[in-house]
Design an enzyme around this catalytic site. Structure first.
Site, PDB file in Angstrom:
ATOM      1  N   ASP A 151     -13.499   0.342  -0.632  1.00 16.03           N
ATOM      2  CA  ASP A 151     -12.755  -0.802  -0.140  1.00 16.03           C
ATOM      3  C   ASP A 151     -11.293  -0.590  -0.556  1.00 16.03           C
ATOM      4  O   ASP A 151     -11.026   0.132  -1.512  1.00 16.03           O
ATOM      5  CB  ASP A 151     -13.338  -2.066  -0.805  1.00 16.03           C
ATOM      6  CG  ASP A 151     -12.505  -3.294  -0.530  1.00 16.03           C
ATOM      7  OD1 ASP A 151     -12.232  -3.572   0.652  1.00 16.03           O
ATOM      8  OD2 ASP A 151     -12.126  -3.983  -1.501  1.00 16.03           O
ATOM      9  N   LEU A 152     -10.347  -1.211   0.146  1.00 16.94           N
ATOM     10  CA  LEU A 152      -8.927  -1.043  -0.227  1.00 16.94           C
ATOM     11  C   LEU A 152      -8.421  -2.209  -1.081  1.00 16.94           C
ATOM     12  O   LEU A 152      -8.145  -2.055  -2.268  1.00 16.94           O
ATOM     13  CB  LEU A 152      -8.059  -0.988   1.041  1.00 16.94           C
ATOM     14  CG  LEU A 152      -7.950   0.310   1.839  1.00 16.94           C
ATOM     15  CD1 LEU A 152      -7.046   0.082   3.052  1.00 16.94           C
ATOM     16  CD2 LEU A 152      -7.382   1.442   0.990  1.00 16.94           C
ATOM     17  N   ASP A 206     -14.712  -4.634  -4.583  1.00 17.79           N
ATOM     18  CA  ASP A 206     -14.604  -5.789  -5.485  1.00 17.79           C
ATOM     19  C   ASP A 206     -15.380  -6.999  -4.995  1.00 17.79           C
ATOM     20  O   ASP A 206     -15.558  -7.958  -5.747  1.00 17.79           O
ATOM     21  CB  ASP A 206     -13.129  -6.207  -5.635  1.00 17.79           C
ATOM     22  CG  ASP A 206     -12.582  -6.792  -4.344  1.00 17.79           C
ATOM     23  OD1 ASP A 206     -12.538  -6.056  -3.332  1.00 17.79           O
ATOM     24  OD2 ASP A 206     -12.229  -7.988  -4.330  1.00 17.79           O
TER      25      ASP A 206
END
Ligand SMILES: [Mg+2]
Length: 238
Positions: free
Chosen positions: A16-17, A188
């Site tokens: 994920d970014l 996250d």
């Protein structure tokens, strides 16, 4: 580092970014302010256009076209276009104006401060295994120097439905030519990242940057395979 299941061999990682590789909260706050101010100054008829009105347009678009949820950039552009049409701009003006607002948005969206730890961790991992981005957002990693670590980048919208749907997880495995179970996804968000990757058969790593407790968080439904509190821990896995 906390393990909830024994790990299987890891042949690739997907990331994920936002809020996984950098803190995205200040970026979003600044981007929202700057792009709204740009919209208001774009045409005299838009000077009074409020954030609440913008939000109402987004909500009404979503109601009419539920699938627009999966493409956050197009959703935003269409809401801006609608705002411009509603105050009296013609189709061409609104089309052009919405693209100008999106260019302003993209500029601020890419003013990201990437921690040194992210660079050093990704550089080390990328020497050993292929790395991939799977994002629901509209950040453009090449504008803040993160693209060089990744084989490819998958985005909700152009590359399938948003996480937690399996579209992009499956596409990543297919493009890598690897079984899902030998890929570790790191993110996250307990729903989009953890539940999404666990459900499709990938291994899952929750990055817990806010010292949360998995046992007490309302949206934790499925346990990840492991939990880390800093990105650099990943270098111990491969
Ligand atoms: Mg995130």
């Amino acid at each position: 580092m906390r393990f909830y299941r024994p790990l299987r061999p890891i042949a690739a990682m997907t990331f994920d970014l936002d809020d996984t590789l950098y803190d995205n909260r200040p970026v979003i706050r600044r981007t929202a302010q700057k792009s709204h101010a740009f919209l208001q100054s774009y045409h005299p008829l838009l000077r009074q256009f409020s954030v609440e009105q913008y939000q109402q347009l987004r909500d009404s678009l979503l109601k009419q076209e539920p699938d627009i949820y999966h493409d956050v950039s197009e959703w935003r552009r269409r809401a801006v276009e609608l705002a411009m049409r509603n105050v009296g701009l013609n189709e061409d003006e609104a089309g052009e104006g919405s693209r100008a607002v999106m260019a302003e948005f993209a500029y601020w969206r890419s003013q990201v401060e990437v921690p040194d730890e992210t660079h050093s961790t990704l550089a080390m991992l990328a020497e050993r295994i292929p790395l991939v981005v799977i994002t629901n957002g509209n950040a453009e990693p090449h504008l803040f120097g993160l693209d060089k670590y990744f084989k490819f980048i998958l985005r909700a919208g152009p590359d399938g439905r948003a996480k937690p749907y399996h579209d992009m997880y499956h596409l990543a495995a297919q493009n890598l030519g690897l079984p899902l179970e030998n890929i570790l996804h790191i993110g996250d968000d307990l729903t989009t990242d953890v539940a999404g990757s666990v459900r499709c058969g990938m291994q899952s790593c929750w990055i817990n940057l806010c010292a949360g407790n998995l046992m007490h968080i309302a949206d934790s439904r499925l346990l990840p395979d492991l939990e880390i509190s800093r990105l650099a821990s990943l270098t111990a896995l491969v």
